[in-house]
Design a protein around this motif. Structure first.
Motif, PDB file in Angstrom:
ATOM      1  N   VAL A 177      -4.608  -4.928   3.670  1.00 21.12           N
ATOM      2  CA  VAL A 177      -3.208  -5.350   3.538  1.00 21.12           C
ATOM      3  C   VAL A 177      -2.921  -6.472   4.540  1.00 21.12           C
ATOM      4  CG1 VAL A 177      -0.797  -4.615   3.707  1.00 21.12           C
ATOM      5  CG2 VAL A 177      -2.525  -3.048   2.768  1.00 21.12           C
ATOM      6  N   THR A 199      -3.498   0.384  -3.073  1.00 23.92           N
ATOM      7  CA  THR A 199      -2.988  -0.965  -2.854  1.00 23.92           C
ATOM      8  C   THR A 199      -2.758  -1.600  -4.225  1.00 23.92           C
ATOM      9  OG1 THR A 199      -5.135  -2.084  -2.825  1.00 23.92           O
ATOM     10  CG2 THR A 199      -4.378  -1.091  -0.748  1.00 23.92           C
ATOM     11  N   ALA A 224       0.865  -1.183   0.000  1.00 18.08           N
ATOM     12  CA  ALA A 224       0.000   0.000   0.000  1.00 18.08           C
ATOM     13  C   ALA A 224       0.903   1.234   0.000  1.00 18.08           C
ATOM     14  CB  ALA A 224      -0.926   0.012   1.210  1.00 18.08           C
ATOM     15  N   VAL A 265      -4.954   6.310  -0.771  1.00 16.28           N
ATOM     16  CA  VAL A 265      -4.196   5.090  -0.487  1.00 16.28           C
ATOM     17  C   VAL A 265      -4.385   4.141  -1.676  1.00 16.28           C
ATOM     18  CG1 VAL A 265      -3.853   3.105   1.020  1.00 16.28           C
ATOM     19  CG2 VAL A 265      -4.474   5.321   2.007  1.00 16.28           C
ATOM     20  N   ILE A 299       3.738  -0.895   4.160  1.00 15.73           N
ATOM     21  CA  ILE A 299       2.993   0.273   3.696  1.00 15.73           C
ATOM     22  C   ILE A 299       3.998   1.404   3.508  1.00 15.73           C
ATOM     23  CG2 ILE A 299       1.273   2.030   4.286  1.00 15.73           C
ATOM     24  CD1 ILE A 299       1.058  -1.386   5.896  1.00 15.73           C
ATOM     25  N   ILE A 339      -6.535   0.127   5.955  1.00 17.92           N
ATOM     26  CA  ILE A 339      -5.295  -0.534   5.543  1.00 17.92           C
ATOM     27  C   ILE A 339      -5.183  -1.913   6.193  1.00 17.92           C
ATOM     28  CG2 ILE A 339      -2.777  -0.432   5.738  1.00 17.92           C
ATOM     29  CD1 ILE A 339      -2.988   2.600   5.364  1.00 17.92           C
TER      30      ILE A 339
END
Length: 619
Positions: free
Chosen positions: A88, A45, A8, A43, A94, A84
C-alpha cells in the motif's frame, strides 16, 4: 473499498465479543477465503488477497483456498504490517471494522503502521457484510434460558452484589462495569443459549452500575422463566433493564456524558466500544471483575464440575474399552470413533452437547495437534499405530476436556519413551506444591522438564481454564504469560504432549482443581497450593516405560488409580457396565512393590543386586 477510500481492508476470524468459537454469521474470513481454521487474518488490497495463519493450519489453508489467495505462514501483526507497507503506497488508508478488533490488536496495527504515512481507518459498516448481503446466515433464534438453581453456584443477584462491592472497594472508584465477553453475561445472570458452536452462550452486552443493570440482547428470545428471573426485582437496584442488542454503543455514548468511570477488561472489549469512552473516564484492566470472579469456583461449583467429570469418565472408559475390542477387527476409523464417543456422552445425565470438535487422530494425523477428521478424510485405526483422542462434553453441571493416547500393538522404544516423558511432565506438574499467588507461567516448565532433558518439546500451551457449563477454554486461568496467578478454586487443564512430524502424536490432558495443601513447615498465613486432578481415566499401560519413572511418580500413579476405582467404579456398576468395570479395574492395577523398589534404587542398582544375588546362589 473504493467507495470508502481504503486501499487495504483487514478481515479477522473473530466476532464482536472476541469469542474463540464463532457463529456462521460471523465467519467472514471463512466465507471470503474458503479457509475454515479457527485462527487467521485476511488482508484484501485493490489487487491482492492474502491470508495469515499459524503452522497448525498451513496445509489446511493451502487445500481450502483457491488461487485468488496467497498464504503467509505467520500470525504476527508486525509481519502483516510489513506486508501492508510493501503493498500500500504512502498516503493511502487501511480500513477495518473496529467492532472486530480488540484494543490490543488495534494498538498493535497502529504501531506497525506508525510514521509510515499510511492511515488506519475504523469503518463501522462491515465491508464483507455488504458483499455477503443476502447470503449471510441469519441471526440465531434459539431460546435464551435460565439455569435452574441446582446448576448454579449462586444467585445472579448475589453475583451482582459482589461485583458492586468490588467496585466500591476499588481505589479508582468505578461507577460502572462494561461486559463484552459472552461468558461474562451468561455467568453473571445464570443464563445460557446456543448462539456459538460448542459454547452455551448468547449474543449480549451488559452495563452494570451501582444502581442500575442494563442487559443488551434480543429480548424476544428469553424464555418466560428467564424473563421472570431478570425482572422479579423491578423496580429497584436488582432490576435488569432489557435493551436491544444493537443499542449498546448509543447507550454507552449517553452514559459517558456524566461524571463516570467505566471499568473494562481490555481482553474482551473491542476498539469500537473502547473509543466511545473518553480516556479520562476509562478504568482499564486486562480482565473485568466478572471474568476474574468467575474463574474462582465456589464449593458448590467445584462439586458440580467434579460430578460432571465422573460421568464423563464413564463415557471415555466405555469408548476406550470399545476401541480395544473393535480396532483389531478393522471396523473403526477416525471419524466413526469421534462420532461414537459423542454418542456415549449423549447418554449421560445433563448432557447438552460436545464442548469442542472432537480430535480423533491416528498415526501421522496425530502429529497435527488440532487435527479433526471428516467423513471424507478419515484414516482407519490400526493396532500398529498410536491413536490420540481429545474430546469433551457440555453438561448442565460442568464442562469437560480430556485427552488420552493409546497403542494396541507393539509401540517402538522411542514411542514408549516419548509417551512416558509426556506422562512424567503431566505428573510432575499435577503433584507440584507451590506458594499462593504463583503465576502459571512460573511453573509451566515442570510439564516440559522430562522432555527437555532428552531434547524434546511441544509447541502448544500447557493448559487452560475450564467453565461450569461454559467455555472449554476459559480465560484468564492457565500457564501463559497473560494468565492470572493461580488461586484456590480455579480449574485448569494440564496437557503436555509430543509430536513427531509425519509419524505420531502424543498428548495427555487432565483437568485439575487448585487446592490448598499441608506442608511440613508453615511460614506466614498464606497456604501453599497443589492440584487435585478431576479427570478420572487410566493412562495406557502399554505405552509406559516404568524404568523411567521415579518412585514418587509411581506412587502418584497408584494413588490416582485408586481414586479412579473409588469414584468411577461405583458409577460403572450402577449403570451395570460390568465389562467396562473390569476393564477399568485391569487398567488401574497398582504398580507392584518391586517396581517401586526398582524406581527407588535405580535400574543399575537393581541389576547389580540381582547379579550379586545370583552369584551367591551359584556359590
Amino acid at each position: 473499498m473504493r467507495v470508502y477510500n481504503v486501499s487495504a481492508y483487514i478481515v479477522p476470524a473473530t466476532d464482536a465479543h472476541m469469542s474463540e468459537y464463532i457463529a456462521e454469521q460471523d465467519a467472514r474470513l471463512a466465507w471470503m477465503t474458503g479457509f475454515t481454521g479457527s485462527a487467521g487474518t485476511g488482508v484484501v488490497t485493490l489487487d491482492k488477497a492474502t491470508l495469515w495463519t499459524d503452522s497448525r493450519y498451513w496445509i489446511q489453508a493451502e487445500r481450502q483456498m483457491d488461487c485468488s489467495w496467497e498464504l503467509q505462514k505467520t500470525v504476527w501483526i508486525h509481519s502483516i504490517g510489513e506486508w501492508i507497507l510493501q503493498e500500500v503506497p504512502a498516503g493511502k488508508n487501511i480500513g477495518l471494522d473496529p467492532f472486530l478488533f480488540s484494543i490490543d490488536n488495534w494498538e498493535s496495527y497502529c504501531q506497525a503502521l506508525q510514521n509510515s504515512g499510511r492511515n488506519l481507518i475504523p469503518i463501522e459498516t462491515n465491508l464483507v457484510d455488504l458483499v455477503w448481503d443476502a447470503q449471510k446466515p441469519p441471526p440465531p433464534t434459539h431460546s435464551i434460558y435460565a439455569l435452574s438453581d441446582e446448576f448454579t453456584g449462586n444467585t445472579w443477584q448475589n453475583k451482582v452484589s459482589d461485583i458492586r462491592t468490588q467496585m466500591e472497594k476499588h481505589s479508582k472508584s468505578p461507577t460502572a462495569v462494561l461486559l463484552s465477553g459472552l461468558e461474562e453475561t451468561a455467568w453473571l445472570f445464570n443464563l445460557r443459549g446456543d448462539d456459538i458452536p460448542y459454547n452455551p452462550v448468547f449474543y449480549s452486552y451488559a452495563l452494570l452500575t451501582k444502581s442500575n443493570i442494563s442487559l443488551f440482547l434480543n429480548q424476544s428470545r428469553l424464555t418466560q422463566d428467564a424473563l421472570q428471573s431478570l425482572t422479579a426485582g423491578c423496580p429497584g437496584p436488582l432490576c435488569v433493564h432489557l435493551e436491544d442488542y444493537n443499542q449498546v454503543k448509543a447507550h454507552l455514548e449517553n452514559y459517558v456524558q456524566g461524571d463516570i468511570q467505566v471499568w473494562i477488561g481490555t481482553e474482551y472489549t473491542t476498539y469500537g466500544l473502547f473509543r466511545v469512552i473518553p480516556e479520562e473516564k476509562r478504568l482499564q484492566e486486562s480482565y473485568s471483575p466478572v471474568m476474574t470472579t468467575k474463574a474462582v469456583k465456589n464449593t458448590k461449583e467445584q462439586g458440580l464440575l467434579k460430578a460432571a467429570h465422573v460421568r464423563d469418565a464413564v463415557a471415555v472408559i466405555q469408548y476406550l474399552h470399545w476401541l480395544e475390542k473393535n480396532v483389531p477387527l478393522g471396523s473403526v476409523n477416525e471419524f466413526s470413533g469421534a462420532h461414537y464417543v459423542n454418542q456415549l456422552r449423549q447418554k449421560m445425565d445433563h448432557w447438552r452437547g460436545p464442548s469442542f470438535e472432537t480430535i480423533s487422530a491416528s498415526g501421522l494425523n496425530a502429529a497435527l495437534a488440532h487435527y479433526s477428521p471428516s467423513n471424507v478424510s478419515s484414516r482407519k485405526l490400526s493396532v500398529d499405530e498410536m491413536y490420540l483422542t481429545d474430546s469433551g462434553g457440555q453438561y448442565l453441571d460442568g464442562t469437560t476436556d480430556i485427552t488420552r493416547t493409546v497403542h494396541w500393538g507393539a509401540p517402538t522404544p522411542f514411542q514408549k519413551e516419548a509417551y512416558t516423558r509426556v506422562l512424567m511432565g503431566n505428573i510432575e506438574l499435577s503433584r507440584l506444591v507451590f506458594p499462593s499467588g504463583t503465576s502459571g507461567r512460573m511453573i509451566e516448565a515442570f510439564a516440559r522438564r522430562a522432555l527437555w532433558e532428552v531434547g524434546l518439546n511441544y509447541g502448544h500451551g500447557t493448559g487452560h481454564g475450564i467453565g461450569n457449563f461454559l467455555s472449554v477454554h476459559e480465560w484468564p486461568v492457565g500457564f501463559q504469560s497473560n494468565n492470572v496467578p493461580l488461586t484456590t478454586g480455579m480449574f485448569t487443564s494440564i496437557e503436555p504432549g509430543y509430536y513427531q512430524d509425519g509419524e505420531f502424536g502424543i498428548r495427555i490432558e487432565d483437568v485439575a482443581l487448585v487446592v490448598e495443601t499441608q506442608t511440613e513447615h508453615k511460614v506466614g498465613d498464606k497456604p501453599f497450593l497443589t492440584f487435585e486432578v478431576v479427570s478420572l481415566v487410566p493412562y495406557d499401560r502399554n505405552l509406559i516405560d516404568v524404568r523411567l519413572l521415579s518412585a514418587e511418580q509411581i506412587q502418584y500413579l497408584n494413588s490416582y488409580y485408586e481414586t479412579i476405582r473409588h469414584r468411577v467404579g461405583p458409577e460403572l456398576q450402577r449403570r451395570q457396565l460390568q465389562e467396562e468395570y473390569e476393564w477399568m479395574r485391569s487398567n488401574t492395577e497398582p504398580f507392584s512393590q518391586g517396581v517401586l523398589v526398582a524406581a527407588s534404587l535405580g535400574l543399575l542398582a537393581v541389576t547389580t543386586l540381582m547379579s550379586e544375588f545370583l552369584s551367591n546362589l551359584q556359590a
